[in-house]
Design a protein around this motif. Structure first.
Motif, PDB file in Angstrom:
ATOM      1  N   ILE A  29      11.332  -3.054  -5.296  1.00 12.08           N
ATOM      2  CA  ILE A  29      10.791  -2.872  -3.957  1.00 12.08           C
ATOM      3  C   ILE A  29       9.812  -4.003  -3.700  1.00 12.08           C
ATOM      4  CG2 ILE A  29       9.454  -1.359  -2.442  1.00 12.08           C
ATOM      5  CD1 ILE A  29      10.767   0.357  -5.362  1.00 12.08           C
ATOM      6  N   GLY A  30       9.883  -4.636  -2.539  1.00  8.58           N
ATOM      7  CA  GLY A  30       8.971  -5.752  -2.311  1.00  8.58           C
ATOM      8  C   GLY A  30       8.746  -6.066  -0.854  1.00  8.58           C
ATOM      9  N   GLU A  74       4.013   0.930  -2.017  1.00  5.85           N
ATOM     10  CA  GLU A  74       3.634   1.913  -3.047  1.00  5.85           C
ATOM     11  C   GLU A  74       4.320   3.251  -2.805  1.00  5.85           C
ATOM     12  OE1 GLU A  74      -0.451   2.690  -3.886  1.00  5.85           O
ATOM     13  OE2 GLU A  74      -0.922   0.611  -4.316  1.00  5.85           O
ATOM     14  N   ARG A  75       4.336   3.707  -1.541  1.00  3.21           N
ATOM     15  CA  ARG A  75       4.970   4.993  -1.236  1.00  3.21           C
ATOM     16  C   ARG A  75       6.478   4.905  -1.445  1.00  3.21           C
ATOM     17  NH1 ARG A  75       3.633   8.634   3.992  1.00  3.21           N
ATOM     18  NH2 ARG A  75       2.030   9.359   2.558  1.00  3.21           N
ATOM     19  N   VAL A  83      12.368   1.082 -12.078  1.00  2.00           N
ATOM     20  CA  VAL A  83      11.889   0.675 -10.759  1.00  2.00           C
ATOM     21  C   VAL A  83      10.681  -0.239 -10.906  1.00  2.00           C
ATOM     22  CG1 VAL A  83      11.061   1.478  -8.510  1.00  2.00           C
ATOM     23  CG2 VAL A  83      12.704   2.865  -9.807  1.00  2.00           C
ATOM     24  N   SER A  84      10.638  -1.312 -10.115  1.00  2.84           N
ATOM     25  CA  SER A  84       9.504  -2.222 -10.132  1.00  2.84           C
ATOM     26  C   SER A  84       9.145  -2.574  -8.690  1.00  2.84           C
ATOM     27  CB  SER A  84       9.825  -3.491 -10.925  1.00  2.84           C
ATOM     28  OG  SER A  84       8.680  -4.302 -11.076  1.00  2.84           O
ATOM     29  N   ARG A  85       7.979  -3.213  -8.546  1.00  2.00           N
ATOM     30  CA  ARG A  85       7.470  -3.533  -7.216  1.00  2.00           C
ATOM     31  C   ARG A  85       6.937  -4.963  -7.224  1.00  2.00           C
ATOM     32  NH1 ARG A  85       2.266  -2.341  -5.402  1.00  2.00           N
ATOM     33  NH2 ARG A  85       1.998  -0.992  -7.215  1.00  2.00           N
ATOM     34  N   GLY A 129       0.817  -1.202   0.000  1.00  2.00           N
ATOM     35  CA  GLY A 129       0.000   0.000   0.000  1.00  2.00           C
ATOM     36  C   GLY A 129       0.853   1.255   0.000  1.00  2.00           C
ATOM     37  N   PHE A 130       0.187   2.418   0.066  1.00  2.00           N
ATOM     38  CA  PHE A 130       0.889   3.709   0.015  1.00  2.00           C
ATOM     39  C   PHE A 130       1.077   4.272   1.424  1.00  2.00           C
ATOM     40  CE2 PHE A 130       1.346   8.273  -0.616  1.00  2.00           C
ATOM     41  CZ  PHE A 130       2.251   8.321  -1.668  1.00  2.00           C
TER      42      PHE A 130
END
Length: 752
Positions: free
Chosen positions: A558-559, A513-514, A528-530, A450-451
């Motif tokens: 980011i994970g 997300e943030r 950039v990926s998540r 989430g953000f």
């Protein structure tokens, strides 16, 4: 003496009901009604699928209903598999019918349904029909008849000559070669020049992928010693459990592969369990490149049809290796020689709903029944597993070094206290820039998606919470909504505070997300990926992200914990752990162990290729032993402190646990049921003189979920037999209102 018509069978029904049921078998079905098949039986006003367990004995045979039909040509489970199901039902105190239903592929059961139809005079009537059942996919096969004198012209003649040359072909194969040819194929069949038949085909989840071939890798001395001990155990053909404790990057998978190769050469099969779907594509690739035998895959990311087809391949002996998540434990493999539980410490091996089994624990049970070698592998084994190995209950295999003499990553602890809630401390930002310039890949770990994790009013302090659950709502910017991660309640961001109507509301906390948003602002040229539950939704979502990272098309990933579990990313040279202490303060005696495991695992993703790795761990608790020992790559030091704590407070491995959870829409009703249950448990314990401690009831840490208020009772028993005896008598004697739900979780993993 009973007649054939009075043949009585025992049937398990997949409903939350204790015990089995007895039915008469009519003479017309007597020869096919054998154990292991599904039967259609009347149950109340419905017709449902049941599982035939074998012959039964019932005094009131004349009062029994008859089996309506036998649904299978061959048994779906064997006597040893039924023994396994019975053990699960008894150990986890769950109805046998539901255990069998869980173990078999989804969608095959048949149940009666009703729909409203019009009769001839126009009046509505209820008509019964049967729903459910999984279809078998077939394709048309065309075979040329060389004896037929008839010869078509044009494209039809080309197709016929092709069939005569190469042999039988499917419709799709012919259309791929000749284009649209339905009319010509129909004409060939009409002339008798070709015969049409049906062939069963499997839905292949890896149909679109191609795999090369690789050879076994040379082993270092520690790997070689581990393989030698595993080989000796395989040759003994008896149950042998091992803990394979190897640091991240030490080559545990290569030991698995070479052990399995030895088992296959001896005519045995192998079962490989992984904790997450995300691990499956990479692991399947390694196995398919190494082995030419049939390999089946089972996990919840497959469609019901794909799972059904994989299950049938395994049952028919067409697969010698099965790879999958926890449900793969029930794969109908015969002649199992090796069972591997990779990342054995992972809590995802525990089923959290329905049959609350633990695939890690049951792998040992299945291995014992099959006389197989069981390998529990991890860089951060469970404290209970390591304790068992140190006391001789598991064989201990140690891989202390990385393969190819690669160094462990250089790790730095960053003190985040007094840093005003900064997402990235300066040292980490500098390292990310340097790594980007050097062409290395970076992993950033934060175990919150989430953000923003909550919304608060700056005027009155009101926090936006889920109306159904005792948790805050998480803001997801992509969805533009606040979401509850427990019940999926969603709402749009409010323009003003619901309490004081002030417009001074702000989002606090951070999720993946943030972090992604902030990284893109810090490094606008980076790719950039998540990787979290939101970004990997849909079939193939995990594989897509992992492939992008493997191919080098991602600079910074980011994970959540998905990125920490066993992946091999040779290009990753920097890892940043954000909020490393987030799990330390959970109300669970395992919080320190889980923090150590998670931080160690994500650290281990760095430096697995030719370039050395660096790790930065940001924390508000730099002095906690779980973090200091993780940063030092020192499992043994962590174990010494953790086992002393467990012994002092009497938690596993020094006790066995069971958790009872009670929930109700009305708070008082649920609390009253929990109080009555505790009183009954203490009464049974006292009368039977059982060595079990009854703790509670107390409000659960998550006191409300999905609109239901929750209470917990925790049972601690020194002897497992005493604990089960108490639960068995309690379950038979506890009566509660239908509005109150209660669950029994034996060996709980999640205490929330």
């Amino acid at each position: 003496m009973q007649t054939a018509r009075q043949h009585i069978v025992e049937v398990a029904i997949p409903l939350p009901l204790e015990g089995s049921f007895h039915y008469l078998v009519p003479e017309r079905l007597s020869s096919v009604a054998v154990a292991g098949k599904r039967v259609l039986v009347p149950f109340g006003r419905r017709k449902v699928t049941g599982y035939l367990l074998g012959d039964g004995d019932h005094p009131g045979a004349g009062e029994l209903k008859e089996v309506l039909d036998v649904l299978d040509e061959e048994p779906l489970f064997t006597p040893p598999e039924l023994d396994f199901y019975r053990f699960i039902a008894g150990y986890y105190l769950h109805p046998l019918g539901e255990v069998i239903k869980m173990a078999l592929p989804a969608g095959i059961n048949v149940v009666s349904r009703y729909r409203c139809e019009e009769s001839e005079d126009g009046t509505p009537v209820l008509k019964e029909y049967l729903a459910g059942g999984k279809s078998v996919r077939t394709e048309r096969i065309y075979t040329a008849d060389p004896e037929c004198a008839a010869r078509p012209r044009g494209k039809g003649l080309e197709i016929l000559e092709y069939l005569l040359d190469v042999g039988p072909c499917s419709g799709p194969e012919l259309r791929e070669r000749f284009g649209s040819c339905t009319a010509q194929l129909a004409r060939l069949v009409e002339l008798g020049a070709a015969r049409l038949s049906q062939r069963e085909v499997y839905r292949d989840p890896f149909k679109a992928q191609s795999f090369g071939h690789d050879a076994p890798l040379p082993l270092n001395p520690a790997q070689g010693e581990a393989l030698a001990r595993l080989t000796a155990a395989l040759n003994a053909s008896s149950f042998a459990p091992f803990l394979l404790h190897g640091v991240t990057g030490s080559g545990k998978t290569e030991v698995y592969l070479q052990t399995i190769a030895i088992a296959l050469a001896a005519g045995k099969t192998a079962l490989v369990l992984v904790p997450e779907i995300a691990l499956t594509p990479q692991l399947v690739g390694r196995f398919k490149r190494r082995f030419d035998c049939g390999i089946a895959v089972l996990h919840s990311g497959l469609s019901d049809g794909e799972r059904y087809d994989e299950w049938r391949r395994i049952r028919r002996g067409e697969a010698s290796i099965v790879i999958g998540a926890r449900s793969a434990l029930f794969a109908p493999l015969q002649g199992v020689g090796v069972i591997v539980v990779d990342e054995e410490h992972e809590g995802s091996y525990k089923q959290s709903e329905g049959v609350r089994y633990n695939a890690r624990d049951l792998s040992l049970v299945r291995g014992k029944q099959a006389g197989a070698v069981v390998i529990l592998g991890s860089a951060t084994p469970l404290v209970t597993s390591y304790h068992a190995a140190m006391h001789g209950r598991l064989g201990y295999l140690h891989l202390p070094d990385r393969v190819r003499e690669l160094p462990m990553p250089v790790t730095t602890m960053l003190d985040a206290r007094n840093q005003k809630g900064e997402t990235f401390l300066p040292e980490l930002v500098e390292a990310m820039g340097e790594n980007l310039d050097a062409g290395g890949q970076t992993l950033l770990f934060l175990n919150r998606r989430g953000f923003a994790t909550y919304l608060v009013c700056e005027t009155c302090g009101h926090v936006l919470r889920c109306p159904n659950c005792a948790v805050t709502l998480t803001f997801h910017r992509i969805k533009g909504k606040h979401v509850c991660h427990y019940c999926d309640f969603t709402m749009l961001p409010p323009a003003s505070c619901p309490d004081c109507k002030s417009g001074a509301i702000t989002m606090l906390g951070r999720g993946t997300e943030r972090v992604e948003d902030q990284v893109q602002k810090l490094f606008p040229d980076a790719r950039v990926s998540r990787m979290d539950r939101d970004s990997t939704k849909g079939k193939g979502g995990h594989a897509r992200v992992l492939k992008e990272l493997e191919e080098g098309s991602v600079d910074i990933l980011i994970g959540t914990q998905m990125i920490a579990k066993g992946h091999d990313f040779p290009g990753v040279t920097l890892v940043g752990v954000l909020s490393a202490d987030a799990s330390l303060n959970l109300p669970d005696f395992r919080s320190a162990e889980r923090t150590f495991q998670l931080v160690t695992q994500v650290m281990g993703r760095a430096g697995r290729g030719d370039k050395p790795g660096r790790v930065f761990v940001q924390t508000l608790a730099p002095g906690h032993y779980a973090l200091t020992h993780a940063v030092a790559h020192d499992y043994e030091a962590f174990y010494r402190e953790e086992i002393a704590f467990r012994e002092e407070v009497g938690y596993p491995p020094f006790a066995h646990l069971a958790a009872l959870t009670f929930s109700a829409v009305a708070a008082r009703q649920g609390e009253s049921a929990a109080d009555e249950a505790a009183a009954l448990l203490r009464k049974i314990k006292r009368e039977a003189r059982l060595r079990v401690e009854v703790l509670g009831p107390v409000t659960a840490p998550l006191g409300k979920v999905r609109g239901r208020f929750r209470w917990q009772i925790l049972l601690k028993g020194v002897e497992r037999a005493d604990l089960h005896r108490l639960l068995f008598h309690f379950r038979g004697g506890f009566n509660h209102p239908s509005t109150v739900r209660f669950t029994i979780d034996v060996d709980p993993v999640d205490m929330l």
